[in-house]
Design a protein around this motif. Structure first.
Motif, short mmCIF file in Angstrom:
data_model
loop_
_atom_site.label_atom_id
_atom_site.label_comp_id
_atom_site.label_asym_id
_atom_site.label_seq_id
_atom_site.Cartn_x
_atom_site.Cartn_y
_atom_site.Cartn_z
N PRO B 28 0.82 -1.22 0.00
CA PRO B 28 0.00 0.00 0.00
C PRO B 28 0.85 1.27 0.00
CG PRO B 28 -0.23 -1.15 2.11
CD PRO B 28 0.51 -2.05 1.19
N VAL B 29 2.02 1.21 0.64
CA VAL B 29 2.88 2.40 0.66
C VAL B 29 3.29 2.73 -0.77
CG1 VAL B 29 5.14 3.28 1.32
CG2 VAL B 29 3.73 2.08 3.00
N ILE B 30 3.72 1.71 -1.51
CA ILE B 30 4.18 1.95 -2.88
C ILE B 30 3.02 2.42 -3.76
CG2 ILE B 30 5.09 0.84 -4.95
CD1 ILE B 30 6.91 -0.75 -3.21
N LEU B 122 -3.06 6.37 5.04
CA LEU B 122 -3.23 7.70 5.64
C LEU B 122 -1.86 8.25 6.06
CD1 LEU B 122 -5.25 9.82 6.62
CD2 LEU B 122 -5.37 8.58 8.79
N GLY B 123 -1.07 7.38 6.69
CA GLY B 123 0.26 7.80 7.13
C GLY B 123 1.14 8.18 5.95
N SER B 125 0.20 9.17 3.02
CA SER B 125 -0.32 10.38 2.39
C SER B 125 0.19 11.62 3.11
CB SER B 125 -1.84 10.40 2.42
OG SER B 125 -2.35 9.25 1.82
N SER B 126 0.24 11.53 4.43
CA SER B 126 0.61 12.72 5.19
C SER B 126 2.07 13.09 4.92
CB SER B 126 0.36 12.51 6.68
OG SER B 126 1.23 11.51 7.15
N LEU B 127 2.82 12.17 4.32
CA LEU B 127 4.18 12.51 3.93
C LEU B 127 4.18 13.37 2.66
CD1 LEU B 127 5.96 9.04 4.38
CD2 LEU B 127 5.85 10.95 6.00
N PHE B 128 3.13 13.21 1.86
CA PHE B 128 3.10 13.92 0.58
C PHE B 128 2.35 15.24 0.65
CE2 PHE B 128 4.09 9.66 -0.73
CZ PHE B 128 4.93 9.84 -1.83
#
Ligand SMILES: Nc1ncnc2c1ncn2[C@@H]1O[C@H](COP(=O)(O)OP(=O)(O)OP(=O)(O)O)[C@@H](O)[C@H]1O
Ligand SMILES: [Mg+2]
Lengths: 311, 253
Positions: B28-30, B122-123, B125-128
């Motif tokens: 999911p991260v990728i 969600l986590g 996304s918050s990096l982007f």
């Protein structure tokens, strides 16, 4: 005493209309080992499935420990352990994990000490952290047994536990079964092998085409199975048996060409030597000899033949 | 209720998940990062704001919903189909448990996995993008309910399916289109009027809209409708489960 398993007039018709069980009634006593013998497709697995809740009987009732398997399924199933015929295991799972799952699934509190005991008993302890797919066929079968025992069942069904298992392991399994019996577990096992039933069962039930043909103490049945037939072919047909040969239960067959002698292999003396001596003394010339053991098949044929009023 | 049995099923299902934790985490991260590259950077640079929210942030709720729904369905349907397929179902059938306990164990596990993946996205996304969540509790509640209801739905599919094709069929033919057309990447108000009307027949629109509201306080449809939609869908799935329970397992001959 109340039987552990009471099967009354159970029938099962599959969706395709095939009638796999046909009015089966059978009581299994607490603490006994019952061998269910029958050819392929006889209905052994179907009967076990109906008792264990895998399939619903179309007719009749089944009780385990006094609980109806449909209406009081929780009480009934909690008592029952099942070792299926097919090796159904998740290939990526680890041995200990899958055994633990089985115990929890039956509502028993976690007890790894008990599971260790079972795995040791089945010589699986060294493999407890192995994946199922890393085990040999015989080991997988033992994992199935461990899973069934994990929740401390009072009744254990073993559906062909020794199919595809080598002789040594077969003996090990029989040993395990005997120990379980000592622990008070009632055991029902299906098999095609008469020797297997002979080795461990207290009683033997024979099933064919969805009907129970016979239920008998093993010892009594073995006596019957121990009978052998000697067929003596004569050079010249005879009209009747010579008087000197009377009193041995001989039969004349095939228009007097064959004399049939039935004897018991378990007896100390089979009487063959004296028979042959008497035959030549009576001047009969022998052409050929054949012996034939009474097989389970013969018993089947015999049973199916005169079943008319017995069933 | 046989709680020990429910726990055993739940733990067993989760252990499958933990075995492949890295995979469950990395994929999911990728995929989220890819979505941000494609939609956020490439397309988003041409659409700067939607309903007062930067496009990159705007797609976050839709992205989460997209993954949560498909994950919940595939986990639950596979979870119950797999034992049927390899034959280990015999154990569930012969255990002193009823259908509802099986549902709790398997659906619970599938929903937990989906929730985990939702939180990972969600986590990530918050990096982007800059994310401020206006109604965190509502957000969590929406996510949990979506996980549960779609896991229920997946469980039904898994019970119903007789082969792998059928297992894929409904997610592929029904769910994926509905989710993609449900406003994950756009606001319904950006569509021509005719398509807007059609969209309101898509239940997923209500879920995404409500979920987006919990982030930004703006929605395509009234929040009450969103709540009704998720409650209705959950009730429908529960009803079907109850019906399966009453009429007997599809898996018991
Ligand atoms: N699900 C099913 N649908 C239709 N027929 C079935 C089903 N399961 C079993 N049968 C039929 O019921 C009969 C009895 O099958 P069962 O598996 O009980 O035999 P068995 O005595 O266990 O045989 P084996 O020794 O080969 O294991 C067979 O003719 C089989 O084809
Ligand atoms: Mg069988």
């Amino acid at each position: 005493m109340q039987p552990m398993v009471e099967i009354s007039d159970v029938s099962k018709t599959y969706k395709d209309g095939f009638r796999a069980l046909n009015g089966v009634s059978l009581d299994i006593e607490d603490g006994e080992i019952l061998a269910l013998l029958g050819p392929n497709g006889a209905g052994k697995t179907t009967l076990i499935s109906a008792i264990c809740g895998i399939t619903r009987p179309t007719d009749g009732t089944i009780r385990v420990g006094g609980h109806d398997v449909v209406a009081e399924y929780r009480g009934a199933r909690a008592l029952v352990g099942l070792v299926p015929q097919e090796i159904n295991l998740e290939p990526f799972e680890r041995v200990m994990n899958t055994v633990r799952f089985s115990r929890g699934l039956f509502g028993k509190p976690k007890d790894d000490g008990f599971l260790e005991k079972i795995l040791r008993q089945l010589s699986l302890w060294d493999k407890r952290n192995a994946r199922i797919m890393e085990l040999s066929g015989g080991m997988k079968r033992r994992v199935l047994i461990a899973k069934a025992l994990a929740h401390e069942p009072r009744v254990l069904f073993l559906d062909e536990p020794t199919a595809g298992v080598d002789v040594e392991l077969r003996r090990d399994m029989w040993e395990v079964v005997r120990e379980l019996k000592l622990g008070g577990v009632t055991i029902i096992l299906t098999t095609h092998y008469i020797e297997e039933a002979e080795a461990i069962a207290d009683r033997i039930a024979v099933i064919d085409k969805g009907r129970i043909l016979l239920v008998e103490e093993k010892d009594a049945l073995m006596t019957r199975l121990g009978q052998k037939e000697l067929r003596i072919e004569l050079q010249e047909p005879i009209e009747a048996l010579p008087g000197a040969l009377a009193g041995r239960g001989l039969q004349l067959e095939e228009d007097g060409c064959v004399i049939v002698y039935t004897y018991d292999t378990a007896e100390e003396r089979t009487g063959i030597t004296s028979l042959i001596t008497d035959l030549s003394a009576a001047g009969l010339v022998l052409r050929d000899l054949q012996t034939r053991q009474n097989s389970l098949e013969d018993i089947f044929v015999g049973l199916v033949g005169d079943k008319g009023d017995a069933a | 209720m046989n709680w020990r049995a429910i726990r055993a099923m739940y733990v067993f299902e989760m252990s499958r998940f933990f075995r492949t934790l890295l995979q469950s985490f990395v994929s999911p991260v990728i995929s989220t990062s890819l979505y941000f590259v494609v939609f956020g950077a490439a397309i988003g640079s041409r659409i700067d704001q939607v309903e007062g929210v930067s496009y990159g942030a705007f797609i976050v709720p839709g992205l989460i919903m997209l993954s949560v729904m498909t994950q919940a369905i595939s986990n639950a349907s596979f979870g119950i189909y797999f034992p049927k397929f390899i034959g280990t179902i015999y154990e569930l059938l012969s255990a002193p448990i009823n259908f509802l306990e099986v549902v709790l164990g398997y659906v619970g596990a599938a929903a937990t996995k989906a929730l985990f993946i939702g939180l990972v996205i969600l986590g990530t996304s918050s990096l982007f993008v800059d994310l401020s969540i206006q109604h965190p509790l509502a957000m969590l509640a929406f996510m949990v309910l979506t996980c549960l209801s779609f896991a229920l739905f997946g469980f039904i599919i898994g019970i119903w399916a007789q082969n792998f094709e059928q297992l894929q069929l409904i997610p592929l033919l029904v769910v994926t289109p509905l989710v993609f057309l449900g406003g994950s990447f756009y606001s319904i108000s950006m569509l021509p009027p005719a398509w807007q009307t059609i969209s309101f027949f898509n239940p997923v629109v209500y879920l995404i809209s409500g979920f987006r509201w919990s982030f930004f306080g703006v929605a395509d449809v009234p929040i009450v409708l969103s709540l009704l939609a998720i409650a209705g869908f959950t009730a429908l799935c529960l009803g079907i489960i109850w019906w399966i329970f009453k009429t007997g397992w599809r898996i018991r001959a």
